[in-house]
Scaffold this motif. Structure first.
Motif, PDB file in Angstrom:
ATOM      1  N   PRO A   3       0.826  -1.211   0.000  1.00  0.00           N
ATOM      2  CA  PRO A   3       0.000   0.000   0.000  1.00  0.00           C
ATOM      3  C   PRO A   3       0.861   1.262   0.000  1.00  0.00           C
ATOM      4  CG  PRO A   3       0.160  -0.829   2.215  1.00  0.00           C
ATOM      5  CD  PRO A   3       0.969  -1.765   1.336  1.00  0.00           C
ATOM      6  N   VAL A   4       1.565   1.485  -1.081  1.00  0.00           N
ATOM      7  CA  VAL A   4       2.471   2.631  -1.142  1.00  0.00           C
ATOM      8  C   VAL A   4       2.148   3.503  -2.341  1.00  0.00           C
ATOM      9  CG1 VAL A   4       4.331   1.405   0.019  1.00  0.00           C
ATOM     10  CG2 VAL A   4       4.194   1.352  -2.456  1.00  0.00           C
ATOM     11  N   GLY A   5       2.586   4.739  -2.282  1.00  0.00           N
ATOM     12  CA  GLY A   5       2.405   5.642  -3.397  1.00  0.00           C
ATOM     13  C   GLY A   5       2.807   7.052  -3.017  1.00  0.00           C
ATOM     14  N   MET A   6       2.804   7.902  -4.016  1.00  0.00           N
ATOM     15  CA  MET A   6       3.212   9.287  -3.807  1.00  0.00           C
ATOM     16  C   MET A   6       2.550  10.151  -4.882  1.00  0.00           C
ATOM     17  SD  MET A   6       7.116  10.630  -3.842  1.00  0.00           S
ATOM     18  CE  MET A   6       7.466  11.690  -5.228  1.00  0.00           C
ATOM     19  N   MET A   7       2.054  11.304  -4.483  1.00  0.00           N
ATOM     20  CA  MET A   7       1.483  12.270  -5.426  1.00  0.00           C
ATOM     21  C   MET A   7       2.223  13.597  -5.277  1.00  0.00           C
ATOM     22  SD  MET A   7      -2.634  11.656  -5.054  1.00  0.00           S
ATOM     23  CE  MET A   7      -3.083  13.103  -5.960  1.00  0.00           C
ATOM     24  N   GLU A   8       2.179  14.376  -6.330  1.00  0.00           N
ATOM     25  CA  GLU A   8       2.731  15.731  -6.302  1.00  0.00           C
ATOM     26  C   GLU A   8       1.707  16.671  -6.907  1.00  0.00           C
ATOM     27  OE1 GLU A   8       5.441  17.127  -5.158  1.00  0.00           O
ATOM     28  OE2 GLU A   8       6.581  15.356  -4.585  1.00  0.00           O
ATOM     29  N   ASP A   9       1.503  17.817  -6.280  1.00  0.00           N
ATOM     30  CA  ASP A   9       0.533  18.787  -6.795  1.00  0.00           C
ATOM     31  C   ASP A   9       0.881  19.277  -8.197  1.00  0.00           C
ATOM     32  OD1 ASP A   9      -1.061  18.688  -4.535  1.00  0.00           O
ATOM     33  OD2 ASP A   9       0.033  20.306  -3.537  1.00  0.00           O
ATOM     34  N   LYS A  10       2.151  19.332  -8.532  1.00  0.00           N
ATOM     35  CA  LYS A  10       2.574  19.871  -9.826  1.00  0.00           C
ATOM     36  C   LYS A  10       2.780  18.785 -10.879  1.00  0.00           C
ATOM     37  CE  LYS A  10       4.591  23.868  -7.677  1.00  0.00           C
ATOM     38  NZ  LYS A  10       5.760  24.613  -7.321  1.00  0.00           N
ATOM     39  N   LEU A  23       8.100   9.965  -9.011  1.00  0.00           N
ATOM     40  CA  LEU A  23       6.736   9.436  -8.957  1.00  0.00           C
ATOM     41  C   LEU A  23       6.665   8.012  -9.516  1.00  0.00           C
ATOM     42  CD1 LEU A  23       4.772  12.622 -10.024  1.00  0.00           C
ATOM     43  CD2 LEU A  23       4.671  11.493  -7.793  1.00  0.00           C
ATOM     44  N   ILE A  24       7.358   7.774 -10.613  1.00  0.00           N
ATOM     45  CA  ILE A  24       7.377   6.434 -11.209  1.00  0.00           C
ATOM     46  C   ILE A  24       7.994   5.439 -10.239  1.00  0.00           C
ATOM     47  CG2 ILE A  24       8.396   5.017 -13.042  1.00  0.00           C
ATOM     48  CD1 ILE A  24       8.088   7.575 -14.853  1.00  0.00           C
ATOM     49  N   GLN A  25       9.094   5.830  -9.616  1.00  0.00           N
ATOM     50  CA  GLN A  25       9.755   4.932  -8.664  1.00  0.00           C
ATOM     51  C   GLN A  25       8.875   4.655  -7.449  1.00  0.00           C
ATOM     52  OE1 GLN A  25      12.508   3.044  -8.979  1.00  0.00           O
ATOM     53  NE2 GLN A  25      12.359   3.780 -11.073  1.00  0.00           N
ATOM     54  N   ALA A  26       8.250   5.692  -6.898  1.00  0.00           N
ATOM     55  CA  ALA A  26       7.439   5.523  -5.692  1.00  0.00           C
ATOM     56  C   ALA A  26       6.165   4.726  -5.954  1.00  0.00           C
ATOM     57  CB  ALA A  26       7.076   6.889  -5.106  1.00  0.00           C
ATOM     58  N   ASN A  27       5.576   4.889  -7.124  1.00  0.00           N
ATOM     59  CA  ASN A  27       4.284   4.272  -7.405  1.00  0.00           C
ATOM     60  C   ASN A  27       4.358   2.939  -8.133  1.00  0.00           C
ATOM     61  OD1 ASN A  27       2.331   6.256  -6.352  1.00  0.00           O
ATOM     62  ND2 ASN A  27       3.425   7.608  -7.743  1.00  0.00           N
ATOM     63  N   VAL A  64      -3.870  16.199 -14.943  1.00  0.00           N
ATOM     64  CA  VAL A  64      -3.215  16.415 -13.645  1.00  0.00           C
ATOM     65  C   VAL A  64      -2.922  15.045 -13.053  1.00  0.00           C
ATOM     66  CG1 VAL A  64      -4.287  18.654 -13.195  1.00  0.00           C
ATOM     67  CG2 VAL A  64      -5.412  16.571 -12.408  1.00  0.00           C
ATOM     68  N   ASN A  65      -1.952  14.981 -12.196  1.00  0.00           N
ATOM     69  CA  ASN A  65      -1.503  13.699 -11.643  1.00  0.00           C
ATOM     70  C   ASN A  65      -1.207  12.707 -12.764  1.00  0.00           C
ATOM     71  OD1 ASN A  65      -4.028  14.458  -9.465  1.00  0.00           O
ATOM     72  ND2 ASN A  65      -1.928  14.424  -8.743  1.00  0.00           N
ATOM     73  N   THR A  66      -0.612  13.226 -13.821  1.00  0.00           N
ATOM     74  CA  THR A  66      -0.368  12.457 -15.040  1.00  0.00           C
ATOM     75  C   THR A  66       0.546  11.264 -14.808  1.00  0.00           C
ATOM     76  OG1 THR A  66      -0.581  14.526 -16.260  1.00  0.00           O
ATOM     77  CG2 THR A  66       0.430  12.682 -17.422  1.00  0.00           C
ATOM     78  N   VAL A  67       1.688  11.505 -14.229  1.00  0.00           N
ATOM     79  CA  VAL A  67       2.669  10.439 -14.033  1.00  0.00           C
ATOM     80  C   VAL A  67       2.196   9.488 -12.931  1.00  0.00           C
ATOM     81  CG1 VAL A  67       5.081   9.926 -13.461  1.00  0.00           C
ATOM     82  CG2 VAL A  67       4.518  11.908 -14.875  1.00  0.00           C
ATOM     83  N   TYR A  68       1.563  10.017 -11.907  1.00  0.00           N
ATOM     84  CA  TYR A  68       0.986   9.179 -10.851  1.00  0.00           C
ATOM     85  C   TYR A  68       0.011   8.176 -11.474  1.00  0.00           C
ATOM     86  CZ  TYR A  68      -2.068   7.838  -6.985  1.00  0.00           C
ATOM     87  OH  TYR A  68      -2.812   7.113  -6.087  1.00  0.00           O
TER      88      TYR A  68
END
Length: 168
Positions: A3-10, A23-27, A64-68
């Motif tokens: 259950p891991v992940g990361m988002m960025e507002d930008k 983002l790719i590495q974290a998700n 938005v949140n494209t890479v996520y």
């Protein structure tokens, strides 16, 4: 359990490759790496359960949140591949596609539909995951009504999606 992940507002369409790589590495990347180490062990033991968690944001490309979203779609594909590879064994693979929950990814964020529609809780999700541990591959949406939204989004023609985005 992953259950891991990361988002960025930008996180907009590949605007910052350093942030995109993070983002790719974290998700997906770290999970893929870890799975590359443990999956062969699980297969050799011919038992166990591997559970992944994705996001409803992966149903369709986003501005938005494209890479996520792209990373979560890749993660979903990875777990489908794991499930296929695990067919000859007793290893169980499961994947949960999660709607907006109040987790550290969404605290204080203004996410579409989150405030109006999110009724899911992390405690309820944990109970569902625990209850399903003995089941073979399943892709489960949580809250479950997200499955209907995901199916509709995936079958709509892009011209209609484009029209809908103008009003969001």
């Amino acid at each position: 359990l992953f259950p891991v992940g990361m988002m960025e507002d930008k996180d907009e369409i590949l605007n910052d490759m350093s942030m995109s790589n993070s983002l790719i590495q974290a998700n997906m990347g770290v999970i893929a790496y870890f799975l590359s180490k443990i999956f062969p062990i699980f297969m050799k033991k011919n038992r166990g359960v591997i559970v992944g968690f994705g996001s409803v944001s992966s149903a369709i490309g986003r501005d938005v949140n494209t890479v996520y979203a792209a990373s979560k779609r890749g993660l979903e594909s990875l777990f489908e591949s794991l499930a296929i590879s695990a067919i000859p064994s007793k290893l169980k693979i499961q994947f949960y596609t999660i709607g907006y929950l109040d987790t550290n990814l969404s605290y204080g964020k203004k996410l579409l539909l989150r405030n109006r529609l999110s009724k899911g809780s992390t405690k309820k999700l944990a109970k569902i995951v625990y209850k399903n541990l003995n089941k073979n591959y399943r892709k489960i949406y949580y809250p479950s009504w997200w499955s209907v939204i995901a199916i509709i989004i995936k079958i709509l023609p892009f011209s209609l999606i484009r029209y809908i985005y103008k009003f969001l």
